[in-house]
Design a protein around this motif. Structure first.
Motif, mmCIF file in Angstrom:
data_model
loop_
_atom_site.group_PDB
_atom_site.id
_atom_site.type_symbol
_atom_site.label_atom_id
_atom_site.label_comp_id
_atom_site.label_asym_id
_atom_site.label_seq_id
_atom_site.Cartn_x
_atom_site.Cartn_y
_atom_site.Cartn_z
ATOM 1 N N ALA A 28 0.837 -1.203 0.000
ATOM 2 C CA ALA A 28 0.000 0.000 0.000
ATOM 3 C C ALA A 28 0.871 1.252 0.000
ATOM 4 C CB ALA A 28 -0.936 -0.008 1.209
ATOM 5 N N GLN A 29 1.945 1.248 0.807
ATOM 6 C CA GLN A 29 2.849 2.400 0.831
ATOM 7 C C GLN A 29 3.509 2.617 -0.521
ATOM 8 O OE1 GLN A 29 5.519 1.473 4.053
ATOM 9 N NE2 GLN A 29 4.197 2.406 5.608
ATOM 10 N N LEU A 30 3.950 1.541 -1.155
ATOM 11 C CA LEU A 30 4.584 1.646 -2.468
ATOM 12 C C LEU A 30 3.621 2.190 -3.513
ATOM 13 C CD1 LEU A 30 6.677 -1.670 -2.500
ATOM 14 C CD2 LEU A 30 7.534 0.678 -2.214
ATOM 15 N N ASP A 31 2.338 1.859 -3.353
ATOM 16 C CA ASP A 31 1.323 2.374 -4.279
ATOM 17 C C ASP A 31 0.833 3.757 -3.883
ATOM 18 O OD1 ASP A 31 1.401 0.204 -5.962
ATOM 19 O OD2 ASP A 31 -0.423 -0.743 -5.179
ATOM 20 N N GLY A 32 1.267 4.232 -2.722
ATOM 21 C CA GLY A 32 0.876 5.555 -2.264
ATOM 22 C C GLY A 32 -0.579 5.652 -1.848
ATOM 23 N N ILE A 33 -1.122 4.559 -1.303
ATOM 24 C CA ILE A 33 -2.516 4.559 -0.859
ATOM 25 C C ILE A 33 -2.605 4.084 0.589
ATOM 26 C CG2 ILE A 33 -3.447 4.230 -3.190
ATOM 27 C CD1 ILE A 33 -3.885 1.268 -2.509
ATOM 28 N N SER A 34 -3.733 4.379 1.213
ATOM 29 C CA SER A 34 -3.942 3.950 2.597
ATOM 30 C C SER A 34 -4.271 2.457 2.638
ATOM 31 C CB SER A 34 -5.101 4.741 3.218
ATOM 32 O OG SER A 34 -6.328 4.355 2.608
ATOM 33 N N LEU A 35 -4.156 1.886 3.828
ATOM 34 C CA LEU A 35 -4.550 0.478 3.993
ATOM 35 C C LEU A 35 -6.032 0.302 3.689
ATOM 36 C CD1 LEU A 35 -2.636 -0.723 7.186
ATOM 37 C CD2 LEU A 35 -2.205 -1.318 4.806
ATOM 38 N N GLY A 36 -6.832 1.283 4.086
ATOM 39 C CA GLY A 36 -8.270 1.198 3.806
ATOM 40 C C GLY A 36 -8.553 1.159 2.317
ATOM 41 N N ASP A 37 -7.880 2.023 1.552
ATOM 42 C CA ASP A 37 -8.067 2.014 0.100
ATOM 43 C C ASP A 37 -7.558 0.717 -0.516
ATOM 44 O OD1 ASP A 37 -9.278 4.495 0.108
ATOM 45 O OD2 ASP A 37 -7.451 5.585 -0.453
ATOM 46 N N ALA A 38 -6.444 0.216 -0.004
ATOM 47 C CA ALA A 38 -5.906 -1.042 -0.510
ATOM 48 C C ALA A 38 -6.865 -2.199 -0.214
ATOM 49 C CB ALA A 38 -4.534 -1.317 0.101
ATOM 50 N N ALA A 39 -7.446 -2.202 0.980
ATOM 51 C CA ALA A 39 -8.402 -3.248 1.337
ATOM 52 C C ALA A 39 -9.642 -3.155 0.456
ATOM 53 C CB ALA A 39 -8.774 -3.147 2.815
ATOM 54 N N LEU A 40 -10.112 -1.946 0.205
ATOM 55 C CA LEU A 40 -11.274 -1.759 -0.658
ATOM 56 C C LEU A 40 -10.994 -2.301 -2.057
ATOM 57 C CD1 LEU A 40 -14.128 -0.659 -1.084
ATOM 58 C CD2 LEU A 40 -13.103 1.567 -1.565
ATOM 59 N N ARG A 41 -9.812 -1.996 -2.582
ATOM 60 C CA ARG A 41 -9.437 -2.525 -3.902
ATOM 61 C C ARG A 41 -9.395 -4.048 -3.892
ATOM 62 N NH1 ARG A 41 -4.604 1.435 -6.159
ATOM 63 N NH2 ARG A 41 -5.812 3.374 -6.072
ATOM 64 N N ALA A 42 -8.859 -4.616 -2.823
ATOM 65 C CA ALA A 42 -8.765 -6.075 -2.726
ATOM 66 C C ALA A 42 -10.157 -6.707 -2.707
ATOM 67 C CB ALA A 42 -7.973 -6.482 -1.483
ATOM 68 N N VAL A 43 -11.078 -6.111 -1.972
ATOM 69 C CA VAL A 43 -12.444 -6.636 -1.908
ATOM 70 C C VAL A 43 -13.116 -6.513 -3.271
ATOM 71 C CG1 VAL A 43 -14.730 -6.297 -0.884
ATOM 72 C CG2 VAL A 43 -12.696 -6.275 0.568
ATOM 73 N N GLU A 44 -12.914 -5.389 -3.936
ATOM 74 C CA GLU A 44 -13.491 -5.206 -5.273
ATOM 75 C C GLU A 44 -12.963 -6.264 -6.241
ATOM 76 O OE1 GLU A 44 -14.172 -0.359 -5.100
ATOM 77 O OE2 GLU A 44 -12.333 -1.151 -5.988
ATOM 78 N N GLN A 45 -11.662 -6.552 -6.172
ATOM 79 C CA GLN A 45 -11.087 -7.584 -7.036
ATOM 80 C C GLN A 45 -11.637 -8.963 -6.704
ATOM 81 O OE1 GLN A 45 -6.821 -7.205 -6.765
ATOM 82 N NE2 GLN A 45 -6.786 -5.340 -8.016
#
Length: 109
Positions: A28-45
């Motif tokens: 998430a840090q490497l992508d420059g996003i929060s853990l919450g945004d990363a989790a949301l993306r993971a759930v969407e996928q």
């Protein structure tokens, strides 16, 4: 998918093994996003991948049919409470177990 503006959101708390959490945080840090945004993306996928499964539509249809059966049974029970309409007949597998006192002629009573 962006966060709804009307505030209709749910909070999800999950437990992750330490190693996976560390990796997730780093990604998430490497992508420059929060853990919450990363989790949301993971759930969407995850949801998208499940939708793509060949039997998903059939399983979803079966779940919907079960929800409709349960709703019809509950609707009938509520209507029966008020005497407006007699409750619809329950399917044998859906009938609630009987409770109460046994008749005096019962062998186990």
């Amino acid at each position: 998918m962006s966060e709804p503006r009307n505030g209709n959101v749910k909070t999800l708390g999950i437990k992750l093994p330490d190693v996976l959490h560390a990796q997730f945080t780093l990604v998430a840090q490497l992508d420059g996003i929060s853990l919450g945004d990363a989790a949301l993306r993971a759930v969407e996928q995850y949801v998208a991948s499940k939708r793509a499964e060949s039997d998903f539509a059939a399983r979803a249809k079966a779940a919907l049919e079960e929800i409709e059966r349960e709703a019809a049974n509950r609707r009938g029970a509520i209507q029966g409470l008020f005497g407006d309409n007699p409750p619809a007949a329950l399917e044998p597998s859906d009938s609630p177990p009987t409770r109460g006192r046994r008749k005096s002629g019962d062998a186990n009573g």
